[in-house]
Enzyme design. Structure first.
Site, PDB file in Angstrom:
ATOM      1  N   HIS A   1       0.806  -1.222   0.000  1.00  0.00           N
ATOM      2  CA  HIS A   1       0.000   0.000   0.000  1.00  0.00           C
ATOM      3  C   HIS A   1       0.841   1.276   0.000  1.00  0.00           C
ATOM      4  CE1 HIS A   1      -3.366  -2.490   2.144  1.00  0.00           C
ATOM      5  NE2 HIS A   1      -3.310  -2.744   0.854  1.00  0.00           N
TER       6      HIS A   1
HETATM    7  C1  LIG Z   1       0.056  -7.423  -4.672  1.00  0.00           C
HETATM    8  C2  LIG Z   1      -0.857  -6.319  -4.266  1.00  0.00           C
HETATM    9  C3  LIG Z   1      -1.921  -6.603  -3.428  1.00  0.00           C
HETATM   10  C4  LIG Z   1      -2.787  -5.572  -3.039  1.00  0.00           C
HETATM   11  N1  LIG Z   1      -3.913  -5.876  -2.362  1.00  0.00           N
HETATM   12  C5  LIG Z   1      -4.859  -4.928  -2.182  1.00  0.00           C
HETATM   13  C6  LIG Z   1      -6.133  -5.262  -1.676  1.00  0.00           C
HETATM   14  O1  LIG Z   1      -6.440  -6.421  -1.413  1.00  0.00           O
HETATM   15  N2  LIG Z   1      -7.049  -4.261  -1.508  1.00  0.00           N
HETATM   16  C7  LIG Z   1      -6.747  -2.962  -1.802  1.00  0.00           C
HETATM   17  O2  LIG Z   1      -7.584  -2.087  -1.591  1.00  0.00           O
HETATM   18  N3  LIG Z   1      -5.534  -2.624  -2.300  1.00  0.00           N
HETATM   19  C8  LIG Z   1      -4.615  -3.572  -2.537  1.00  0.00           C
HETATM   20  N4  LIG Z   1      -3.440  -3.244  -3.115  1.00  0.00           N
HETATM   21  C9  LIG Z   1      -3.149  -1.825  -3.391  1.00  0.00           C
HETATM   22  C10 LIG Z   1      -3.943  -1.237  -4.555  1.00  0.00           C
HETATM   23  O3  LIG Z   1      -4.146  -2.180  -5.571  1.00  0.00           O
HETATM   24  C11 LIG Z   1      -3.193   0.003  -5.062  1.00  0.00           C
HETATM   25  O4  LIG Z   1      -3.092   0.951  -4.010  1.00  0.00           O
HETATM   26  C12 LIG Z   1      -3.871   0.694  -6.227  1.00  0.00           C
HETATM   27  O5  LIG Z   1      -4.166  -0.220  -7.256  1.00  0.00           O
HETATM   28  C13 LIG Z   1      -2.950   1.791  -6.760  1.00  0.00           C
HETATM   29  O6  LIG Z   1      -3.583   2.466  -7.809  1.00  0.00           O
HETATM   30  P1  LIG Z   1      -2.774   3.521  -8.695  1.00  0.00           P
HETATM   31  O7  LIG Z   1      -3.702   3.992  -9.741  1.00  0.00           O
HETATM   32  O8  LIG Z   1      -2.155   4.519  -7.790  1.00  0.00           O
HETATM   33  O9  LIG Z   1      -1.557   2.706  -9.327  1.00  0.00           O
HETATM   34  P2  LIG Z   1      -1.576   1.388 -10.216  1.00  0.00           P
HETATM   35  O10 LIG Z   1      -2.883   0.694 -10.124  1.00  0.00           O
HETATM   36  O11 LIG Z   1      -0.368   0.621  -9.836  1.00  0.00           O
HETATM   37  O12 LIG Z   1      -1.479   1.912 -11.701  1.00  0.00           O
HETATM   38  C14 LIG Z   1      -0.365   2.529 -12.272  1.00  0.00           C
HETATM   39  C15 LIG Z   1      -0.378   2.179 -13.753  1.00  0.00           C
HETATM   40  O13 LIG Z   1       0.489   3.052 -14.450  1.00  0.00           O
HETATM   41  C16 LIG Z   1       1.285   2.296 -15.333  1.00  0.00           C
HETATM   42  N5  LIG Z   1       2.516   3.062 -15.521  1.00  0.00           N
HETATM   43  C17 LIG Z   1       3.419   3.352 -14.559  1.00  0.00           C
HETATM   44  N6  LIG Z   1       4.405   4.096 -15.083  1.00  0.00           N
HETATM   45  C18 LIG Z   1       4.120   4.277 -16.377  1.00  0.00           C
HETATM   46  C19 LIG Z   1       4.778   4.962 -17.427  1.00  0.00           C
HETATM   47  N7  LIG Z   1       5.926   5.602 -17.226  1.00  0.00           N
HETATM   48  N8  LIG Z   1       4.211   4.951 -18.662  1.00  0.00           N
HETATM   49  C20 LIG Z   1       3.039   4.305 -18.862  1.00  0.00           C
HETATM   50  N9  LIG Z   1       2.382   3.627 -17.908  1.00  0.00           N
HETATM   51  C21 LIG Z   1       2.916   3.620 -16.674  1.00  0.00           C
HETATM   52  C22 LIG Z   1       1.470   0.988 -14.624  1.00  0.00           C
HETATM   53  O14 LIG Z   1       1.890  -0.037 -15.495  1.00  0.00           O
HETATM   54  C23 LIG Z   1       0.102   0.761 -14.019  1.00  0.00           C
HETATM   55  O15 LIG Z   1      -0.764   0.123 -14.923  1.00  0.00           O
HETATM   56  C24 LIG Z   1      -2.543  -4.236  -3.496  1.00  0.00           C
HETATM   57  C25 LIG Z   1      -1.469  -3.959  -4.354  1.00  0.00           C
HETATM   58  C26 LIG Z   1      -0.625  -4.988  -4.745  1.00  0.00           C
HETATM   59  C27 LIG Z   1       0.516  -4.679  -5.676  1.00  0.00           C
END
Ligand SMILES: Cc1cc2nc3c(=O)[nH]c(=O)nc-3n(C[C@H](O)[C@H](O)[C@H](O)COP(=O)(O)OP(=O)(O)OC[C@H]3O[C@@H](n4cnc5c(N)ncnc54)[C@H](O)[C@@H]3O)c2cc1C
Length: 533
Positions: A471
């Site tokens: 997280h």
């Molecule tokens: C293994 C795991 C288990 C988890 N379990 C839970 C759970 O059970 N419940 C819960 O609520 N949360 C959970 N989380 C946390 C939650 O999933 C994340 O906090 C949330 O998905 C983050 O969202 P985000 O949009 O910030 O980033 P992300 O969902 O990580 O999205 C970022 C995206 O940007 C893309 N990207 C990054 N850099 C670039 C670039 N330079 N150019 C183009 N694309 C790029 C990436 O490939 C990715 O697709 C978990 C996370 C993980 C990894």
């Protein structure tokens, strides 16, 4: 499944969103509801067709594969200099496509604290409508829940008998059941609700992006790694990216929106010359805008696994059979519909706390080393997790090469209070394991091992075994002080036409899981952007 890439129809868009993760999928879908708005969504990963994405119990099989950025921290100073593995989704759906599917929003006090830090509009009463808007709560609508939204929130289809024992054990030691962690109170024990639909994972891509993919005003390019925000003086005008390794770029008439997540959004700002000027200079990047807070304020929830042998062959450790696979394929139930961390509890480890500081997860399986270490015996385990960490880390560049992974310093257990809560968590796990409810199942304690009793021994165990609960947040924090990166409208301070919308903007990590909060943030951001605010 999404097509690998949709045709690029024009080189100029109203909005370019970097990253099709939890936040990016919401933004792309909401912004293109107005068919006049042209959105380009860039995703470094692929479309995501792996069956392990759909099968809930298989999520750890995605670790260290092509759908994972596969990060590692720098040597952690308070964890005997161990480098910790950090999975992050690199695929359409982002981390919501590889996560454990737990639907928990945190404590209402978290959001009130964001508002108290000067972020107008982010108190619990103001963000609740966005949680509800995004939600399709299968239990129905209520004061705290919405129906008809893109995020399907379901009760689990499969519950292991060991998980029932966990709930009984909690009750036995005086921890009350809580029918809804996202309701009136957070404290107590319960089965988790999950982001699944009909027994399969329901990622942000499933809920938001798939229904929008036919819109002619939405262009998704997969395999597109953004390397730099294109700037004209202090105004963002587009994004440079590598498309399957070939340099390309696109321009935005409206805004560039970074949704690359807590590791990648600050990295992209830094690569674009937006960040602490002295640090940028040290890696050979000249600063366009000196913004000291970029990459700082990193916060995460640390977890440790307290594991037991199970005396009966009923855990998920034996679940990977052809029969169970067929059962899941045909009826979407059985052990493979489990999200592994089937239940949990929230608890205050000290008198005087106004909110829980500990989340303890329960899994009817062996879960050590992120599920990558396997055993042939049946096991079960508890995951005490610190949810109000004081420790702060940072993300910084190693070099001017945008393809180099940034340096991650989580700085876990930097304070006595953080260590104290985790020690209390380990002791609580043992109390639960020794409740009568587990008598029929409890074998020997695997880790830390029954002989490890004193605070010093448990601290040693924690420093040897602590891992991330996945997280990380906070590296482009919202606020008005010297380390703030975005304002309350998520606009980057000092730069025009550039926002950050993802987990990185959280000033403090919520006391719970982070996927639902990120989706809420993106829903609210989309509303602000559409309103021209
Ligand atoms: C293994 C795991 C288990 C988890 N379990 C839970 C759970 O059970 N419940 C819960 O609520 N949360 C959970 N989380 C946390 C939650 O999933 C994340 O906090 C949330 O998905 C983050 O969202 P985000 O949009 O910030 O980033 P992300 O969902 O990580 O999205 C970022 C995206 O940007 C893309 N990207 C990054 N850099 C670039 C670039 N330079 N150019 C183009 N694309 C790029 C990436 O490939 C990715 O697709 C978990 C996370 C993980 C990894």
């Amino acid at each position: 499944m999404l097509a690998r890439s949709m045709t690029v129809q024009s080189r100029t868009y109203d909005y370019i969103v970097v990253g099709a993760g939890s936040a990016g999928c919401v933004l792309a879908a909401r912004l293109t509801e107005d068919l006049r708005t042209r959105v380009l969504l860039l995703e470094a990963g692929g479309a995501g067709g792996a069956k392990e994405i759909r099968i809930p119990a298989a999520f750890s099989k995605l670790f260290k594969t092509a759908v994972d950025w596969n990060y590692a921290t720098e040597p952690e100073p308070h964890l005997y200099n161990r480098r910790l593995y950090w999975p992050r989704g690199k695929v359409v759906g982002g981390s919501s496509a590889i996560n454990a599917m737990i639907y928990v929003r945190g404590n209402r006090a978290d959001y009130d604290s964001w508002r108290e830090l000067g972020n107008t509009g982010w108190g619990f009463a103001e963000v609740l409508p966005y949680f509800k808007k995004s939600e399709n709560q299968e239990r129905g609508a209520s004061e705290f829940h919405g129906v008809g939204g893109p995020v399907n929130v379901a009760d689990p289809r499969y519950v292991n008998p060991l998980t029932r024992a966990f709930l009984a054990a909690a009750e036995e030691i005086g921890i009350a059941g809580n029918p809804d962690f996202n309701g009136e109170v957070q404290d107590g024990a319960a089965l988790y609700q999950v982001t699944q639909k009909n027994g399969a994972r329901w990622s942000a891509a499933d809920g938001f992006l798939l229904p929008a993919r036919g819109r002619s005003n939405l262009t998704l390019i997969t395999g597109a790694h953004a390397t730099r925000v294109l700037m004209e003086k202090k105004r963002a005008v587009g994004v440079a990216f590598l498309r399957d390794g070939v340099a390309d770029q696109a321009r935005a008439d409206g805004e560039v929106i970074l949704s690359g997540g807590t590791v990648n959004s600050p990295q992209l700002l830094l690569q674009s010359g937006i960040g602490p000027a002295d640090e940028l200079k040290a890696v050979g990047i000249s600063a366009i805008h000196d913004l000291p807070g970029v990459g700082k304020n990193l916060q995460d929830h640390p977890m440790v696994s307290v594991g037991y042998f199970c005396t009966q062959k009923i855990s998920l450790d034996g679940a990977e059979t052809l029969g169970n696979f067929l059962r899941w394929l045909l009826w979407k139930n059985g052990p493979l519909a489990s999200n592994v961390a089937e239940a949990g509890l929230f608890l205050r480890t000290r008198v005087g706390l106004t909110v829980p500081d500990l989340q303890l997860l329960f899994g009817p399986a062996y879960y050590r080393g992120h599920g990558l270490v396997r055993r042939k015996e049946h096991c079960f385990g508890f995951g005490p997790t610190l949810i109000t960490p004081e420790s702060r880390g940072e993300i910084s560049l190693r070099s001017a090469n945008p393809l180099d992974a940034p340096a991650i310093r989580a700085n876990y257990l930097a304070t006595v209070a953080d260590l104290r809560t985790m020690i209390a968590g380990v002791r609580l796990a043992r109390r639960l394991a020794h409740a009568k409810a587990f008598d029929a199942f409890r074998g020997e304690e695997l880790h830390p091992g029954a002989a490890q009793e004193s605070d010093a021994e448990i601290s040693n165990f924690l420093r040897n075994e602590l891992e991330t609960l996945y997280h990380p947040v906070g590296t482009c924090q919202m606020g008005n002080d010297a380390l703030a990166v975005v304002d309350a409208r998520l606009r980057v301070h000092g730069i025009e036409k550039l926002r950050v919308v993802d987990a990185s903007i959280m000033p403090r990590v919520p006391a719970g899981n982070t996927n639902a909060p990120v989706i809420m943030i993106a829903e609210k951001a989309a509303d602000m952007i559409r309103a021209g605010a």
